[in-house]
Design an enzyme around this catalytic site. Structure first.
Site: not given
Length: 425
Positions: A24, A29, A92, A120, A166, A168, A195, A310
């Site tokens: 995913k 991306r 997300g 979130r 995050s 992200q 992450s 994760e």
């Protein structure tokens, strides 16, 4: 309550070969990079799941042509424009990666999603885009729902954000950065970024698409302005989603091969090799894939999972079946994921008779004899797959809303059943 799925018990060591669908993280991306490229391209062997289909729909709403061509998606970039509405679900990557794309569009773009998506954090992306000159109507909440009032371009430049909740936030700005007039320089100002492997993935994919990225200074990333290449991007198998299948081999003393495990990868799931080896398994990688063989005993572990958070649910499930205690740390940010994963794991494993405590940045797990019962998933795919691992050794585990696995792993129950059937033939 959603329909319950009876997690099957393994009556013998699991022996199987599985083919895990695409990543995913890589798929979404790749879609963004293809949508922002200077020419057409392909996303080869993409994951087709709720999160990736939401990304496809969001990009299409902005004017990008994405055609389904057999096993691949053909992407033809177009003029980005609103008005548009993007349904983020609880993804997300969609709620964080697409607002910078929308800032490049001419016209308003409304972002909405599932009820959990409202909880979130989005402040890192929203505040950064405002600092770069984009107008955003979020009613002062820094969360969904919101509207990005795109002006057809973003000036870019230096921006400071706190990405401690995050990674992200960083990836979102880097992915669109080549299309900003001045590029972008992202400076992280908070505590450590979780992450980091996902940021490394973003950087690698940007470079493969022709972007100039400088990540040589800690907590600073620079992307120069320039055209992205329209190209073929092949999606790797999702190694995090391989977790429950490898765990099945470990906890049953069996052997599972995951096809096409890449020799080199930035995916956090690659850490499963070392983690599950420490917990009692052994790994062998060949041209066919990665084979994990259980050693007959499962050991507890002390592990800092900050960069691979994760993986925590499946590791916690294995730890609950181990022969000694475990301590999983560095994952306070999991309280802000699809659900509060730490609180959910404590409640659900303990409701099956476990002994799990929540600590400041993780979990302490002391194995106890478990019993059957309902395992709630809170619309979180990784909780559902963790429950399936427990069910291999614990009769009577009933998984609520196992369909939530469609978020990243369509047909999980079919794959799980086939894995268990393979050991008999």
């Amino acid at each position: 309550m959603s329909a319950l799925w009876s997690a099957p018990v393994a009556s013998a060591p699991v022996t199987a070969t599985v083919e895990v669908p695409g990543s995913k993280s890589v798929t979404n991306r790749a879609l963004v990079l293809a949508a922002l490229a200077g020419g057409p391209g392909y996303v080869r062997r993409p994951l087709r799941s709720r999160d990736t289909l939401l990304m496809v729909a969001g990009l299409r709403s902005l004017g990008v042509v994405i055609e389904d061509r057999g096993d691949d998606w053909y992407v033809l970039p177009g003029r980005l424009a609103g008005p548009a509405v993007v349904d983020c679900g609880n993804a997300g990557t969609v709620m964080r990666f697409l607002p910078p794309v929308a800032a490049l569009a001419a016209g308003p773009v409304r972002f909405d999603g599932d009820p959990r998506s409202y909880e979130r954090p989005l402040d890192g992306v929203i505040n950064a885009l405002r600092d770069l000159g984009t107008r955003i109507d979020d009613e002062g909440e820094a969360r969904l729902p919101m509207t990005v009032l795109g002006g057809g371009g973003v000036e870019g430049g230096v921006v400071r954000i706190d990405a401690s909740s995050s990674s992200q936030f960083v990836s979102a700005l880097l992915l669109s950065g080549p299309r900003f007039n001045l590029g972008v320089e992202v400076r992280h100002t908070g505590t450590s970024v979780p992450s980091m492997t996902h940021i490394a993935m973003t950087v690698d994919m940007l470079r493969a698409a022709g972007a100039r990225v400088d990540d040589g200074e800690p907590n600073v990333w620079r992307v120069a302005p320039g055209a992205l290449l329209g190209r073929d991007m092949v999606v790797e198998p999702d190694l995090s989603n391989a977790g429950p299948f490898l765990a099945a081999a470990l906890v049953t003393g069996g052997s599972v091969t995951v096809r096409d495990w890449p020799e080199h990868t930035t995916q956090p799931g690659d850490r499963l090799r070392s983690i599950f080896t420490t917990m009692g398994g052994s790994c062998t990688r060949t041209s066919a894939g990665l084979t994990l063989t259980g050693g007959g005993a499962v050991h507890g572990i002390e592990a800092d999972l900050h960069d691979v958070g994760e993986l925590t649910p499946v590791i916690a499930a294995v730890a609950a079946l181990a022969d000694g205690p475990s301590r999983l740390t560095g994952v306070a940010h999991l309280r802000l994921h699809e659900t509060d994963r730490l609180a959910a794991l404590v409640k659900e494993i303990n409701d099956l008779g476990g002994d799990v405590n929540e600590i400041d940045d993780g979990l302490e797990i002391r194995p106890r004899a478990l019993h059957g019962g309902v395992f709630h998933t809170y619309d979180d795919h990784r909780l559902a797959t963790a429950a399936a691992v427990l069910g291999l050794l614990v009769p009577g585990v009933e998984v609520e809303n196992v369909a939530t696995t469609a978020k990243t792993l369509p047909d999980f129950t079919g794959m799980w059943t086939r894995m268990l059937s393979a050991r008999r033939g």
